[in-house]
Structures are given as structure tokens and as C-alpha cells.
Design a protein around this motif. Structure first.
Motif, PDB file in Angstrom:
ATOM      1  N   VAL A   1      -7.268  13.104   4.432  1.00  8.80           N
ATOM      2  CA  VAL A   1      -6.475  13.077   3.190  1.00  8.80           C
ATOM      3  C   VAL A   1      -6.108  11.652   2.811  1.00  8.80           C
ATOM      4  O   VAL A   1      -6.210  11.265   1.632  1.00  8.80           O
ATOM      5  CB  VAL A   1      -5.207  13.946   3.355  1.00  8.80           C
ATOM      6  CG1 VAL A   1      -4.237  13.697   2.213  1.00  8.80           C
ATOM      7  CG2 VAL A   1      -5.582  15.419   3.389  1.00  8.80           C
ATOM      8  N   LEU A   2      -5.691  10.837   3.783  1.00  8.89           N
ATOM      9  CA  LEU A   2      -5.346   9.453   3.467  1.00  8.89           C
ATOM     10  C   LEU A   2      -6.573   8.669   3.007  1.00  8.89           C
ATOM     11  O   LEU A   2      -6.480   7.844   2.087  1.00  8.89           O
ATOM     12  CB  LEU A   2      -4.721   8.787   4.692  1.00  8.89           C
ATOM     13  CG  LEU A   2      -3.306   9.241   5.051  1.00  8.89           C
ATOM     14  CD1 LEU A   2      -2.811   8.533   6.306  1.00  8.89           C
ATOM     15  CD2 LEU A   2      -2.340   9.002   3.906  1.00  8.89           C
ATOM     16  N   SER A   3      -7.718   8.933   3.615  1.00 11.66           N
ATOM     17  CA  SER A   3      -8.949   8.274   3.152  1.00 11.66           C
ATOM     18  C   SER A   3      -9.287   8.676   1.727  1.00 11.66           C
ATOM     19  O   SER A   3      -9.729   7.852   0.913  1.00 11.66           O
ATOM     20  CB  SER A   3     -10.107   8.627   4.086  1.00 11.66           C
ATOM     21  OG  SER A   3      -9.858   8.234   5.413  1.00 11.66           O
ATOM     22  N   THR A   4      -9.044   9.952   1.397  1.00  9.12           N
ATOM     23  CA  THR A   4      -9.280  10.423   0.034  1.00  9.12           C
ATOM     24  C   THR A   4      -8.336   9.763  -0.957  1.00  9.12           C
ATOM     25  O   THR A   4      -8.730   9.369  -2.066  1.00  9.12           O
ATOM     26  CB  THR A   4      -9.136  11.945  -0.030  1.00  9.12           C
ATOM     27  OG1 THR A   4      -9.936  12.555   0.981  1.00  9.12           O
ATOM     28  CG2 THR A   4      -9.551  12.486  -1.373  1.00  9.12           C
ATOM     29  N   LEU A   5      -7.069   9.632  -0.563  1.00 12.56           N
ATOM     30  CA  LEU A   5      -6.081   8.990  -1.438  1.00 12.56           C
ATOM     31  C   LEU A   5      -6.412   7.530  -1.678  1.00 12.56           C
ATOM     32  O   LEU A   5      -6.292   7.028  -2.801  1.00 12.56           O
ATOM     33  CB  LEU A   5      -4.684   9.119  -0.827  1.00 12.56           C
ATOM     34  CG  LEU A   5      -4.043  10.520  -0.861  1.00 12.56           C
ATOM     35  CD1 LEU A   5      -2.747  10.526  -0.071  1.00 12.56           C
ATOM     36  CD2 LEU A   5      -3.795  10.962  -2.292  1.00 12.56           C
ATOM     37  N   TYR A   6      -6.846   6.829  -0.632  1.00 13.04           N
ATOM     38  CA  TYR A   6      -7.202   5.424  -0.797  1.00 13.04           C
ATOM     39  C   TYR A   6      -8.431   5.274  -1.711  1.00 13.04           C
ATOM     40  O   TYR A   6      -8.506   4.336  -2.507  1.00 13.04           O
ATOM     41  CB  TYR A   6      -7.497   4.783   0.564  1.00 13.04           C
ATOM     42  CG  TYR A   6      -6.289   4.746   1.487  1.00 13.04           C
ATOM     43  CD1 TYR A   6      -5.000   4.835   0.985  1.00 13.04           C
ATOM     44  CD2 TYR A   6      -6.454   4.639   2.865  1.00 13.04           C
ATOM     45  CE1 TYR A   6      -3.905   4.815   1.826  1.00 13.04           C
ATOM     46  CE2 TYR A   6      -5.357   4.604   3.710  1.00 13.04           C
ATOM     47  CZ  TYR A   6      -4.082   4.688   3.192  1.00 13.04           C
ATOM     48  OH  TYR A   6      -2.991   4.663   4.025  1.00 13.04           O
ATOM     49  N   THR A   7      -9.363   6.203  -1.592  1.00 12.55           N
ATOM     50  CA  THR A   7     -10.534   6.156  -2.457  1.00 12.55           C
ATOM     51  C   THR A   7     -10.186   6.499  -3.910  1.00 12.55           C
ATOM     52  O   THR A   7     -10.747   5.931  -4.854  1.00 12.55           O
ATOM     53  CB  THR A   7     -11.606   7.112  -1.938  1.00 12.55           C
ATOM     54  OG1 THR A   7     -11.876   6.823  -0.564  1.00 12.55           O
ATOM     55  CG2 THR A   7     -12.901   6.970  -2.723  1.00 12.55           C
ATOM     56  N   SER A   8      -9.263   7.443  -4.091  1.00  9.64           N
ATOM     57  CA  SER A   8      -8.900   7.839  -5.449  1.00  9.64           C
ATOM     58  C   SER A   8      -8.187   6.713  -6.188  1.00  9.64           C
ATOM     59  O   SER A   8      -8.274   6.623  -7.420  1.00  9.64           O
ATOM     60  CB  SER A   8      -7.986   9.073  -5.412  1.00  9.64           C
ATOM     61  OG  SER A   8      -6.771   8.773  -4.757  1.00  9.64           O
ATOM     62  N   GLU A   9      -7.490   5.835  -5.484  1.00 10.96           N
ATOM     63  CA  GLU A   9      -6.849   4.691  -6.140  1.00 10.96           C
ATOM     64  C   GLU A   9      -7.873   3.741  -6.741  1.00 10.96           C
ATOM     65  O   GLU A   9      -7.609   3.101  -7.760  1.00 10.96           O
ATOM     66  CB  GLU A   9      -5.960   3.947  -5.134  1.00 10.96           C
ATOM     67  CG  GLU A   9      -4.722   4.698  -4.721  1.00 10.96           C
ATOM     68  CD  GLU A   9      -3.860   3.892  -3.782  1.00 10.96           C
ATOM     69  OE1 GLU A   9      -4.206   2.718  -3.525  1.00 10.96           O
ATOM     70  OE2 GLU A   9      -2.849   4.424  -3.298  1.00 10.96           O
TER      71      GLU A   9
END
Length: 224
Positions: free
Chosen positions: A214-222
Motif C-alpha cells: 500500500v505504501l509503495s502504491t501511495l508513493y507511486t500515485s504521488e
């Protein structure tokens, strides 16, 4: 102390080959048959949580411009979860308790997303350095703070995962060594405590894989 930390020692070898790290691929070999055999209960049980994760990651990422991106993070979740759970079995090496494994997963993800963002969306990356509503006086400090927070992201991802795995395994090892020296009257209490801790560690193994993905997804979405 050497015996206590020997469960995290990757130096065991056979014919000059590091056999401990081979346990990383055991879980992936167990999953391959569900992709070519007919649907069964095992495959259905596996694909239900994967579909839930796919829908959740699509909320964070734009599915129109990033088709198939969610599969990357689902694969990372699967790899980490299987390695965490396999490490709870006796005589199996926990590769996710080493920064060699966790940093290898976190650093390329962060580096590739940062390179994509600064090359393709340079203006958007600059705007992320200054949050909305920041006073003019605090803007230079916010740029420094946001830059540092971006730089330490791969470290926090990898250290969080490795530290949680090390802590849980150390507690189980300490209780296992203590159980051998207690009286028979305390043996049922110690066994019950170990069973509860093993259940907790199984939940932690799944949660840590989910948090990493989830954190990797959030960093990518930024970046997008």
C-alpha cells in the motif's frame, strides 16, 4: 547471543551454494499450478483476496492511464507475505528479515517512480515539495523537510519490514528456549503463549506485506 541470532544467519551453504535463500522461491513454486490447472477451491480462495487488493489499488492509481500497474504491487504483496509466513516454519530461512531482501524491493520501486516523476511531471513534483496553504516564511523549510522525507522512503519501507520480522522471530526463539527449562506445571501456559504469539506473527506477516504494497502504491500515485 550467537545462537539466538543464528536464525537470521544466511551463511549456511551446501556445495558452496547459499541454500538458505532458496526458501524464498518455495512459496512461488506452490502458486504456479493455479495459473494453468482448472479452477478449484484453492485457486478460488487465492483469487478472492487478490481481486479485493486489485480494486483497492485501483482507487489509489488511475486505471485508465496505468493499466496493469496494480499487478506489480499485488505481486510484491504476494512475495513478501509468502516469505514472511514461510519463515515461521521450522528450519526455514526468513529472507525478509534482511535488508538485502527488503531494500532490493524498496529501492528500485522508489528510484523508478522518482525518475519518472521528475522527468515526465517536473512541475507536479515541485508542487509536492510545498503543501497547500504553507506560509511564505516556512516554504524553504518545507522544501527541505519534504525532500528529506522523499529520500528516506526506501529506507523506512525496508527497515520497517525487516525490524518487524526480526522482533517477532526473536520473541518466539526466546520463548522456545525458555520453555525447555520450565517445570511441567508451567508447560501448558508456555505452549499456549507460544501458540498465541505464532498466531500474532502470522497476522503480522500478512499485515506487513499489505503495508509495504500500500505504501509503495501511495508513493507511486504521488508521481502521477
Amino acid at each position: 547471543m550467537t545462537n539466538l541470532f543464528s536464525i537470521f544467519d544466511p551463511s549456511t551453504s551446501l556445495m558452496n551454494m547459499p541454500m538458505n535463500w532458496n526458501s524464498t522461491f518455495i512459496g512461488m513454486m506452490l502458486l504456479t499450478n493455479i495459473y494453468w490447472m482448472m479452477n478449484n477451491r484453492y485457486a478460488t480462495m487465492w483469487f478472492i483476496p487478490m481481486n479485493i487488493l486489485n480494486k483497492e489499488f485501483k482507487i489509489l492509481l488511475n486505471p485508465k492511464t496505468n493499466k496493469g500497474t496494480t499487478l506489480i504491487f499485488i505481486s510484491i504483496f504476494t512475495l513478501i507475505m509468502l516469505n514472511n509466513i514461510m519463515g515461521l516454519f521450522p528450519y526455514l530461512f526468513t529472507s525478509t528479515s534482511h535488508l538485502t531482501m527488503t531494500l532490493t524491493l524498496a529501492l528500485p520501486l522508489w528510484l523508478s517512480s522518482m525518475m519518472f516523476g521528475w522527468i515526465k511531471n517536473t512541475e507536479s513534483m515541485f508542487t509536492h515539495l510545498v503543501p497547500v496553504g504553507t506560509p511564505m516564511v516556512l516554504m524553504p523549510f518545507m522544501v527541505c523537510i519534504e525532500s528529506i522525507s522523499n529520500l528516506i522512503r526506501p529506507g523506512t519501507l525496508s527497515v520497517r519490514l525487516a525490524a518487524n520480522m526480526i522482533a517477532g522471530h526473536l520473541i518466539l526463539t526466546l520463548l522456545g528456549n525458555t520453555t525447555m527449562n520450565v517445570s511441567m506445571n508451567l508447560m501448558p501456559i508456555m505452549l499456549f503463549t507460544q501458540m498465541m504469539l505464532l498466531t500474532l506473527e502470522t497476522a503480522v506477516a500478512i499485515i506487513q506485506g499489505y503495508v509495504f504494497a500500500v505504501l509503495s502504491t501511495l508513493y507511486t500515485s504521488e508521481v502521477n
